[in-house]
Design an enzyme around this catalytic site. Structure first.
Site, PDB file in Angstrom:
ATOM      1  N   THR A   1       2.590   3.251  -7.037  1.00  0.00           N
ATOM      2  CA  THR A   1       2.757   3.853  -5.725  1.00  0.00           C
ATOM      3  C   THR A   1       2.008   5.178  -5.744  1.00  0.00           C
ATOM      4  O   THR A   1       1.394   5.534  -6.762  1.00  0.00           O
ATOM      5  CB  THR A   1       4.255   4.040  -5.364  1.00  0.00           C
TER       6      THR A   1
ATOM      7  N   VAL B   1       0.863  -1.183   0.000  1.00  0.00           N
ATOM      8  CA  VAL B   1       0.000   0.000   0.000  1.00  0.00           C
ATOM      9  C   VAL B   1       0.897   1.230   0.000  1.00  0.00           C
ATOM     10  O   VAL B   1       1.839   1.330   0.790  1.00  0.00           O
ATOM     11  CB  VAL B   1      -0.928   0.031   1.228  1.00  0.00           C
ATOM     12  N   CYS B   2       0.631   2.173  -0.899  1.00  0.00           N
ATOM     13  CA  CYS B   2       1.343   3.450  -0.959  1.00  0.00           C
ATOM     14  C   CYS B   2       2.858   3.228  -1.053  1.00  0.00           C
ATOM     15  O   CYS B   2       3.327   2.503  -1.914  1.00  0.00           O
ATOM     16  CB  CYS B   2       0.950   4.307   0.242  1.00  0.00           C
ATOM     17  N   THR B   3       3.627   3.799  -0.135  1.00  0.00           N
ATOM     18  CA  THR B   3       5.088   3.696  -0.216  1.00  0.00           C
ATOM     19  C   THR B   3       5.604   2.330   0.218  1.00  0.00           C
ATOM     20  O   THR B   3       6.822   2.106   0.225  1.00  0.00           O
ATOM     21  CB  THR B   3       5.762   4.787   0.641  1.00  0.00           C
TER      22      THR B   3
END
Length: 326
Positions: free
Chosen positions: A121, A101-103
């Site tokens: 990302t 998730v995300c970074t």
């Protein structure tokens, strides 16, 4: 379903997927959710809240259908944590699929798990993911991407989109739809990350080759994006590139590249402390003077004044917030 927790983890990156999978259990799914930390101890999230763990990494013996690797604001430090990266590799070996998730995608990339794979990302970090890990094929506009057993998603709430897709894969569309309705979220979010960036100014592009050129500019604004360079990459004439930009983007290649570079420079000035020569170089303007001219022309302020204004709300200041010109 296993979620890795570590100090500085972003809370919603953890709780978003957990909420999807546990809600799915209310509609017939059979997920067993476990939060794992390196030593089994609780961690402090980026929000400052305490997050308990169910077990340590060494206690994980059974394979997991899904391993979730959340992100953290301090990802630049986390990707240098060899112990954490080793934990991710070990957990990945025991999982049927691994999702970030995300970074969290930076952690997967640093662990060598995204080599040669497509990945997503948060749109603010896609350029950095591409430049730090050139073997990763970054898709800057994707909400989430699946490449084999590896899944990666965009910023924070995109982890919910990714998790819903896994629920649909495991238990069918009706269960996933029930979860989406219960959580009052999109079953499938309209649009990509472009709705949050300069791409939102571009109407839907039908030509696949042109979409590739636009993605290349967004992924690495500091690269060579002259119309001649774009034509060489696409294997078409300069005239053809120019015509496609006019017809589908509504502007010239040079103006579009400058818009993307300007947005990238704004992001760096808002969130980082790099000196102006570094910002100019990283975003393709080349020199602080070129950067200054672009800011004044489009925004009516200098880069220094922009940074001084937008790095703080001014709350608590005893007098007017000073700006500088540079």
């Amino acid at each position: 379903m296993t979620v890795l927790a570590f100090p500085g983890v972003r809370l919603l990156d953890v709780t978003g997927p957990i909420e999807v999978f546990t809600t799915a259990n209310e509609f017939g799914a059979r997920y067993r959710v476990r939060i794992v930390s390196e030593d089994g101890a609780e961690v402090i999230t980026s929000a400052g809240t305490r997050l308990g763990a169910d077990l340590s990494v060494t206690e994980v013996s059974e394979p997991s259908d899904v391993l979730v690797i959340p992100g953290g604001a301090n990802w630049e430090t986390l990707i240098k944590d060899d112990a954490l990266l080793d934990v991710i590799r070990r957990l990945n070996e025991k999982s049927r699929c691994t999702a970030s998730v995300c970074t969290g995608s930076f952690l997967l990339a640093a662990a060598g798990l995204l080599n040669g794979r497509r990945a997503a990302t948060h749109w603010r970090h896609s350029q950095q993911l591409a430049s730090r890990f050139p073997s990763v094929r970054v898709r800057p506009d994707a909400i989430f991407v699946r490449d084999g057993q590896m899944l990666t998603s965009a910023g924070v709430s995109a982890g919910i989109d990714l998790s819903l897709s896994l629920v649909e894969e495991h238990y069918g569309a009706e269960v996933a739809r029930s979860v989406a309705k219960d959580m009052v979220v999109f079953m499938q979010r309209p649009g990509g990350q472009s709705q949050f960036s300069v791409h939102s100014q571009v109407s839907h592009v039908h030509h696949e080759m042109l979409r590739g050129l636009l993605d290349a500019v967004a992924t690495n604004p500091g690269a060579n994006h002259t119309v001649a360079a774009m034509a060489r990459r696409a294997g078409i004439s300069i005239r053809h590139v120019t015509r496609l930009f006019h017809e589908e983007v509504g502007t010239t290649p040079a103006r579009y590249v400058e818009q993307v570079r300007l947005e990238a420079a704004q992001m760096l000035l808002e969130t980082g402390d790099d000196p102006l020569p570094v910002v100019a170089r990283r975003t393709g303007f080349g020199s602080p003077e070129s950067l200054r001219r672009a800011f004044v022309r489009h925004l009516g302020v200098t880069p220094g004044a922009f940074r001084a204004t937008f790095r703080t709300t001014g709350a608590g200041a005893k007098g007017p917030v000073a700006t500088t010109s540079s």
